[in-house]
Design an enzyme around this catalytic site. Structure first.
Site, PDB file in Angstrom:
ATOM      1  N   ASP A  98       0.863  -1.167   0.000  1.00  0.00           N
ATOM      2  CA  ASP A  98       0.000   0.000   0.000  1.00  0.00           C
ATOM      3  C   ASP A  98       0.906   1.225   0.000  1.00  0.00           C
ATOM      4  O   ASP A  98       1.794   1.345   0.842  1.00  0.00           O
ATOM      5  CB  ASP A  98      -0.878  -0.017   1.262  1.00  0.00           C
ATOM      6  CG  ASP A  98      -2.251   0.570   1.020  1.00  0.00           C
ATOM      7  OD1 ASP A  98      -2.308   1.670   0.463  1.00  0.00           O
ATOM      8  OD2 ASP A  98      -3.240  -0.076   1.408  1.00  0.00           O
ATOM      9  N   ASP A 194      -2.980   4.718  -2.394  1.00  0.00           N
ATOM     10  CA  ASP A 194      -4.000   5.309  -1.540  1.00  0.00           C
ATOM     11  C   ASP A 194      -4.418   6.701  -2.043  1.00  0.00           C
ATOM     12  O   ASP A 194      -3.553   7.539  -2.313  1.00  0.00           O
ATOM     13  CB  ASP A 194      -3.393   5.434  -0.129  1.00  0.00           C
ATOM     14  CG  ASP A 194      -4.406   5.735   0.933  1.00  0.00           C
ATOM     15  OD1 ASP A 194      -5.286   4.899   1.162  1.00  0.00           O
ATOM     16  OD2 ASP A 194      -4.307   6.823   1.546  1.00  0.00           O
ATOM     17  N   GLU A 236      -6.430   4.106  -5.978  1.00  0.00           N
ATOM     18  CA  GLU A 236      -7.726   4.294  -5.326  1.00  0.00           C
ATOM     19  C   GLU A 236      -8.270   5.644  -5.795  1.00  0.00           C
ATOM     20  O   GLU A 236      -7.738   6.685  -5.437  1.00  0.00           O
ATOM     21  CB  GLU A 236      -7.578   4.292  -3.798  1.00  0.00           C
ATOM     22  CG  GLU A 236      -8.924   4.357  -3.090  1.00  0.00           C
ATOM     23  CD  GLU A 236      -8.848   4.847  -1.640  1.00  0.00           C
ATOM     24  OE1 GLU A 236      -9.815   4.646  -0.903  1.00  0.00           O
ATOM     25  OE2 GLU A 236      -7.829   5.455  -1.249  1.00  0.00           O
ATOM     26  N   HIS A 312     -11.174  -2.675   3.202  1.00  0.00           N
ATOM     27  CA  HIS A 312     -11.120  -2.352   4.632  1.00  0.00           C
ATOM     28  C   HIS A 312     -11.894  -1.083   4.993  1.00  0.00           C
ATOM     29  O   HIS A 312     -11.953  -0.718   6.162  1.00  0.00           O
ATOM     30  CB  HIS A 312      -9.657  -2.192   5.037  1.00  0.00           C
ATOM     31  CG  HIS A 312      -9.009  -1.029   4.341  1.00  0.00           C
ATOM     32  ND1 HIS A 312      -8.787  -1.026   2.978  1.00  0.00           N
ATOM     33  CD2 HIS A 312      -8.589   0.177   4.789  1.00  0.00           C
ATOM     34  CE1 HIS A 312      -8.252   0.137   2.637  1.00  0.00           C
ATOM     35  NE2 HIS A 312      -8.114   0.883   3.710  1.00  0.00           N
ATOM     36  N   ASP A 313     -12.434  -0.378   4.005  1.00  0.00           N
ATOM     37  CA  ASP A 313     -13.198   0.846   4.256  1.00  0.00           C
ATOM     38  C   ASP A 313     -14.702   0.637   4.102  1.00  0.00           C
ATOM     39  O   ASP A 313     -15.475   1.570   4.292  1.00  0.00           O
ATOM     40  CB  ASP A 313     -12.784   1.952   3.256  1.00  0.00           C
ATOM     41  CG  ASP A 313     -11.344   2.403   3.433  1.00  0.00           C
ATOM     42  OD1 ASP A 313     -10.837   2.383   4.572  1.00  0.00           O
ATOM     43  OD2 ASP A 313     -10.718   2.780   2.419  1.00  0.00           O
TER      44      ASP A 313
END
Ligand code: GLC
Ligand code: CA
Length: 535
Positions: A98, A194, A236, A312-313
């Site tokens: 990440d 990210d 993302e 994970h969000d």
């Protein structure tokens, strides 16, 4: 079109705090991940996307990095990271890191120097202004924080402890590319980037996403770090349209392999309302239209999709689009079949492959996520009831995805020996766990295993075109055709039987969660029926 390994790969996302705890402190860690690689190999995945394991004060569980080249103590050390790379490679599994470079932690050496020495060249690595403007943080409140020493404000589009980096500074950009190169030299296979669409921001114009220089920076990064290395890069990008996604992922542009677009996820929320004001009813027709648009507009060779339900969000897909009651297993398989047979690279989020569900949070003391906690504070101040706040958190709070992985029916679901884990273990682990899934040949796990194997074996999953078929509203049926073969995918996205009137006959079944021959005879799909056949 040049083919890359990631065209036929399925990626598994690990949220390190919640995957496996090796030392009994209640927090997952790298040694824990290593101990579960055999399991992942059995599932068949090609690569792991590892959410951040870098050194961090953990204000946002590692998305606030204080050193890009050290490992957080709670996760282990660099030797463990290197061991993970070695052990994963032995099993044919690549590691995707990440990359969180829109911001750092306020405890990063760059920010400390920038704040403590306003004359330092590092000052310009961040974004300082004499006056705040109307920009707000994704985690509530103003995006500007006052700094006493200099009397200026710094920008943080996330928490106060996540100051935004100033990508206009060339030296900063170069430091990031150098850091990426050192990770590439260590053997990582790519990066998930990210909130990468924010790096071109123009704060004074209140432009955050898709800023004017965004694509220049990505092209520069590509030249500096990614060129000819056959890495997977996925951005993302919450605000991507198909047009924008092609800018990023058209190989000619030399930017990224693919992006995560969130248009289908947007259906969980009410249009033009705050995130927490979630949609009461999910719109299946809109879901079909969105998937169709992306499947047809990102043409082969001109762009590439990522396919995902979870990360994970996000809340667990079974608790939104699926069924967590008597159709839990069947709906989980249906959702997997629907997603994995489209064109793109599928991502599986830890626990999705055994059908994990949202957590029944009772009160705020069980909540850890800074976004949820800040929301609750703000909403309470605005006079909202605790009941409605908890209702939103249960429905869409990020901790739903972050409760510990359920390995077995024992204490702490086999995740940890600690008496208390960092987030509580879901009480349904007695039924929903890896051990149980592995021991039932009909479990959700084996549907995922089969889909992942198909992705590796079948060229049509990459090449075949996509066509939506006209059906009952709650039925999602599409055809994928190559020159000589047509594949039909049919999914009933509901708890009720649905008419199936297409006059089609098939030769061969690829995957199914039902008696698909009965569908032809009865002209009816039963609840959550799903299959793929060759016409
Ligand atoms: C991304 C991450 C999320 C994080 C945020 C700030 O959206 O997925 O978990 O809080 O960026 O880094
Ligand atoms: Ca641990």
């Amino acid at each position: 079109m040049q083919k890359h390994w990631w065209h036929k790969a399925t990626i598994y996302q690990i949220y390190p705090k919640s995957f496996m705890d090796s030392n009994g402190d209640g927090i997952g860690d790298l040694k824990g991940i290593i101990s579960k690689l055999d399991y992942l190999q059995k599932l068949g995945i090609t690569a792991i996307w590892l959410s951040p394991v870098y050194q961090s004060p953990m204000d946002d569980n590692g998305y606030d990095i204080s050193d890009y080249e050290a490992i957080a103590d709670i996760f282990g050390d660099m030797a463990d990271m290197e061991e993970l790379l070695v052990q994963a490679k032995k099993r044919g599994i690549r590691i995707i890191m990440d990359l969180v470079v829109n911001h750092t932690s306020d405890e990063h050496a760059w920010f400390i120097e920038a704040r403590d020495y306003p004359d330092s060249p590092k000052r310009d690595y961040y974004i300082w202004r004499d006056q705040p403007n109307g920009l707000t943080s994704a985690f509530s409140g103003s995006a500007w924080e006052y700094d006493d020493l200099s009397g200026q404000y710094y920008l943080h589009l996330f928490s106060k402890k996540q100051p935004d980096l100033n990508w206009e500074n060339e030296e900063l950009r170069q430091s990031i590319y150098d850091m990426m190169n050192r990770w590439i030299d260590k053997g990582v296979a790519g990066f998930r980037m990210d909130v990468i669409d924010l790096i071109g921001k123009k704060p004074d114009q209140e432009i955050t996403g898709n800023g004017p220089k965004l694509h220049d920076y990505l092209k520069e990064m590509h030249q500096a770090s990614l060129l000819d290395k056959d890495l997977l890069t996925v951005g993302e990008t919450w605000g991507a349209t198909p047009e924008i996604a092609k800018q990023y992922s058209n190989p000619e542009n030399q930017e990224l392999s693919m992006v995560f677009q969130f248009e289908h996820i947007g259906l969980l929320f009410k249009p033009d309302a705050p995130k927490w004001d979630y949609a009461e009813e999910l719109d299946v027709s809109a879901l079909k239209a969105i998937f169709t648009k992306w499947q047809t507009e990102l043409e082969l060779g001109q762009g590439w999709n990522s396919l995902f339900w979870n990360n994970h969000d996000l809340p667990r897909v079974l608790s939104s689009w699926g069924n967590t009651g008597s159709y839990r297993e069947k709906s989980a398989k249906a959702l997997a079949i629907l997603l994995h047979l489209m064109r793109g690279t599928p991502y599986v989020y830890q626990g999705e492959e055994i059908g994990m569900t949202n957590y029944p949070f009772v009160d705020l003391s069980q909540v850890e996520d800074i976004e949820s906690i800040n929301y609750a504070k703000e909403a309470l101040e605005e006079g909202q009831s605790m009941e409605s706040i908890m209702d939103s958190i249960r429905k869409i709070g990020r901790d739903n995805a972050r409760t510990p992985m359920q390995w077995d029916a024992g204490l702490q679901a086999g995740f940890s020996n600690a008496t208390k884990t960092w987030l509580p273990v879901h009480p349904n682990h007695q039924e929903i766990n890896v051990e149980a899934a592995l021991s039932h040949p009909e479990s959700i796990f084996y549907t995922y295993q089969k889909l992942i194997a198909l992705r590796k074996e079948e060229d049509w999953l990459v090449d075949a075109d996509f066509k939506l078929l006209e059906t009952a509203e709650k039925v999602f049926a599409y055809q994928r055709s190559t020159g000589d073969k047509t594949y039909l995918v049919v999914v009933n996205l509901s708890d009720e039987p649905q008419p199936f009137e297409l006059d089609l006959h098939w030769k061969e079944t690829i995957i199914s969660n039902t008696e698909e021959s009965a569908v032809l005879e009865s002209k009816q799909l039963q609840a959550w029926d799903a299959f793929c056949v060759v016409l």
